[in-house]
Design an enzyme around this catalytic site. Structure first.
Site, mmCIF file in Angstrom:
data_model
loop_
_atom_site.group_PDB
_atom_site.id
_atom_site.type_symbol
_atom_site.label_atom_id
_atom_site.label_comp_id
_atom_site.label_asym_id
_atom_site.label_seq_id
_atom_site.Cartn_x
_atom_site.Cartn_y
_atom_site.Cartn_z
ATOM 1 C CD GLN A 59 -54.038 15.074 17.969
ATOM 2 O OE1 GLN A 59 -54.118 13.851 17.859
ATOM 3 N NE2 GLN A 59 -53.665 15.664 19.094
ATOM 4 C CD GLU B 170 -57.406 19.481 21.726
ATOM 5 O OE1 GLU B 170 -56.728 20.379 21.185
ATOM 6 O OE2 GLU B 170 -56.895 18.532 22.333
ATOM 7 C CG ASP C 35 -49.855 17.586 19.128
ATOM 8 O OD1 ASP C 35 -49.013 16.732 18.802
ATOM 9 O OD2 ASP C 35 -50.728 17.389 19.999
ATOM 10 C CD GLU D 40 -48.243 18.195 22.140
ATOM 11 O OE1 GLU D 40 -48.610 19.388 22.215
ATOM 12 O OE2 GLU D 40 -48.961 17.251 22.509
ATOM 13 C CG ASP E 51 -48.730 14.457 24.740
ATOM 14 O OD1 ASP E 51 -48.801 14.018 25.899
ATOM 15 O OD2 ASP E 51 -49.752 14.613 24.031
ATOM 16 C CE LYS F 68 -52.096 15.938 26.596
ATOM 17 N NZ LYS F 68 -52.041 15.117 25.356
ATOM 18 N NE ARG G 276 -54.960 13.744 27.463
ATOM 19 C CZ ARG G 276 -54.433 12.529 27.551
ATOM 20 N NH1 ARG G 276 -54.147 12.048 28.747
ATOM 21 N NH2 ARG G 276 -54.165 11.798 26.490
ATOM 22 C CB SER G 277 -59.079 15.674 22.724
ATOM 23 O OG SER G 277 -58.889 14.313 23.027
ATOM 24 C CE LYS H 287 -51.727 21.095 22.557
ATOM 25 N NZ LYS H 287 -51.468 19.694 22.227
HETATM 26 P P1 PGA Z 1 -55.397 13.979 23.637
HETATM 27 O O1 PGA Z 1 -54.545 15.178 23.042
HETATM 28 O O2 PGA Z 1 -56.382 13.578 22.576
HETATM 29 O O3 PGA Z 1 -54.396 12.910 23.923
HETATM 30 O O4 PGA Z 1 -56.051 14.485 24.864
HETATM 31 C C1 PGA Z 1 -54.863 16.475 23.397
HETATM 32 C C2 PGA Z 1 -53.784 17.456 23.087
HETATM 33 O O5 PGA Z 1 -52.583 17.070 23.007
HETATM 34 O O6 PGA Z 1 -54.130 18.658 22.938
#
Ligand code: PGA
Length: 414
Positions: A155, A199, A235, A280, A306, A331, A360-361, A382
């Site tokens: 990812q 992101e 990650d 991660e 995470d 988060k 978060r994304s 992050k």
């Molecule tokens: P998410 O992941 O899509 O769960 O928000 C974001 C990240 O770990 O940067």
């Protein structure tokens, strides 16, 4: 100036992915605190649910019913507000009123208190102590659930300026890595369109191994240029790669499937070759034991959970028992109330886990993340590298440094 909540408002707005998002205003003696809940794409199964079954509109309807209970409550009573929300919802994952609303109201409350008291939010969270800036961790190349088909299976490939002495230089280093990555992608694939994932990371038509080479070269080039060390982070978001039926990690782009031990060996081979500072979710969300094996085997890399911990103190304590990981992601919306997330950070710190406070994304342009990171003495923040909703958090660190600093970078061994 009093900090009692006089009134609250809420609405549905949109996040950076164009999804419906819960935003709350908390009004305190003429000052308005505001916060908008972010949203994940690669969410952990044990996270608080964002909305009740009736969706964002149902969350608004529920808000109308319970919001009067908050009037008169002290907006800076972070722990008390968390307790109040647990009483109101009475489910472990906020599935009645929705975790998004709980996030937005509890963060907006501290924002309001900060304005009313004239005290920066990070100090309301962290109190009087020595503050140090978190190291910014930024996504520079990505795939998985944040990008389209053809992009890497892993990812996120990240940049972490571990040798920076000032937060401005650290943020700038990640920006240079992001630019350098684009140059190297174009060298390999002249037809690259410049596409990005959720992101702001480049989403090229490359496989994981090619992506690793490019990001490694980019962080080394920028290290040489700036004269301090920038390292890579990864990650895996492994819960998205893991197929519980076959019990294997499926890398569809490369057409390979890894058993648990093959996945661990793959991660260790990456650590060996590229010495990343940060890894991660290298294994799926319930494999505490696998995390523990990997943590024992990898000495110089932080192994960060995470989806494994989902900002949940009980899950973290389960991990602590067997040494699963040595870092956590925090988060706030994974758990709901800000107070619960602060308790999680305290537990992580007490057990010597490195704390990464994360976006978060799906995000808003809110800047609060910077204050939460400083408040909990998070070693890492992050928050991406480019894009208005990512840079908003980074620019806030620069402002804080000007108004309340200068602060050193936080103490952390690499
Ligand atoms: P998410 O992941 O899509 O769960 O928000 C974001 C990240 O770990 O940067």
């Amino acid at each position: 100036m009093g900090t009692e909540i006089r009134d609250l408002k809420a609405r549905i707005v949109f996040n950076s992915r164009g999804e419906k998002a819960f935003e709350a205003d908390v009004i305190v003696d003429g000052f308005v605190g505001r916060a908008c809940a972010p949203a994940g794409a690669s969410t952990g199964a044990a996270e608080a649910v964002a909305f009740p079954p009736s969706g964002p509109e149902g969350a608004l309807q529920a808000f109308k019913e319970y919001s009067r209970k908050l009037v008169g409550f002290k907006s800076d009573d972070i722990v008390g507000l968390a307790e109040l929300f647990h009483q109101i919802d009475q489910t472990p994952n906020f599935c009645k009123i929705g975790g998004a609303a709980v996030f937005a109201i509890t963060v907006a409350s501290v924002d309001a208190a900060s304005k009313a008291l004239g005290v920066p939010m990070f100090k309301l969270i962290g109190g009087e102590k020595e503050y140090g800036h978190p190291f910014p961790l930024g996504n520079v190349l990505g795939g998985g659930k944040h990008a389209g088909p053809g992009s890497p299976d892993i990812q996120e490939f990240l940049s972490l300026p571990v040798g920076a002495k000032r937060v401005y230089d650290a943020i700038y280093a990640n920006i240079l890595v992001h630019k350098e990555v684009r140059k190297l992608i174009e060298k390999k694939d002249p037809s690259f369109s410049g596409g990005k994932g959720d992101e702001g990371a480049w989403a090229p038509n490359l496989n994981d191994l090619e992506a690793l080479e490019i990001v490694y070269e980019a962080v080394n080039n920028v290290s040489d240029k700036l004269g301090f060390k920038v390292k890579m982070g990864i990650d895996f978001a492994s819960s998205s790669l893991y197929n519980p039926e076959t019990k294997s990690y499926e890398y569809s782009r490369r057409g390979v499937k890894f058993s648990r031990s093959e996945q661990i060996n793959f991660v260790l081979s990456i650590i060996d070759k590229y010495s990343p500072a940060y890894i991660e979710d290298p294994l799926f969300e319930d494999d505490f034991e696998g995390f523990s094996i990997l943590t024992r085997e990898s000495k110089r890399t932080y192994i960060v959970g995470d989806d494994l911990f989902v900002t949940n103190t009980n899950r973290l304590l389960e991990g602590v028992k067997i040494g699963a990981g040595n870092g956590v992601i925090l988060k706030v919306n994974q758990v709901g109330p800000l107070g619960d997330a602060l308790n999680f950070a305290k537990t992580a710190k007490a057990n010597k886990y490195v704390v990464t406070v994360s976006h978060r994304s799906g995000e808003s342009v809110d800047f609060h993340l910077a204050h939460i990171a400083l408040g909990v003495s998070g070693e890492i923040m992050k928050s991406g590298v480019v894009g208005g909703e990512r840079i908003a958090k980074l620019n806030e660190l620069i402002r804080i440094d000007e108004f309340y600093g200068p602060f050193k970078m936080i103490n952390l061994s690499w």
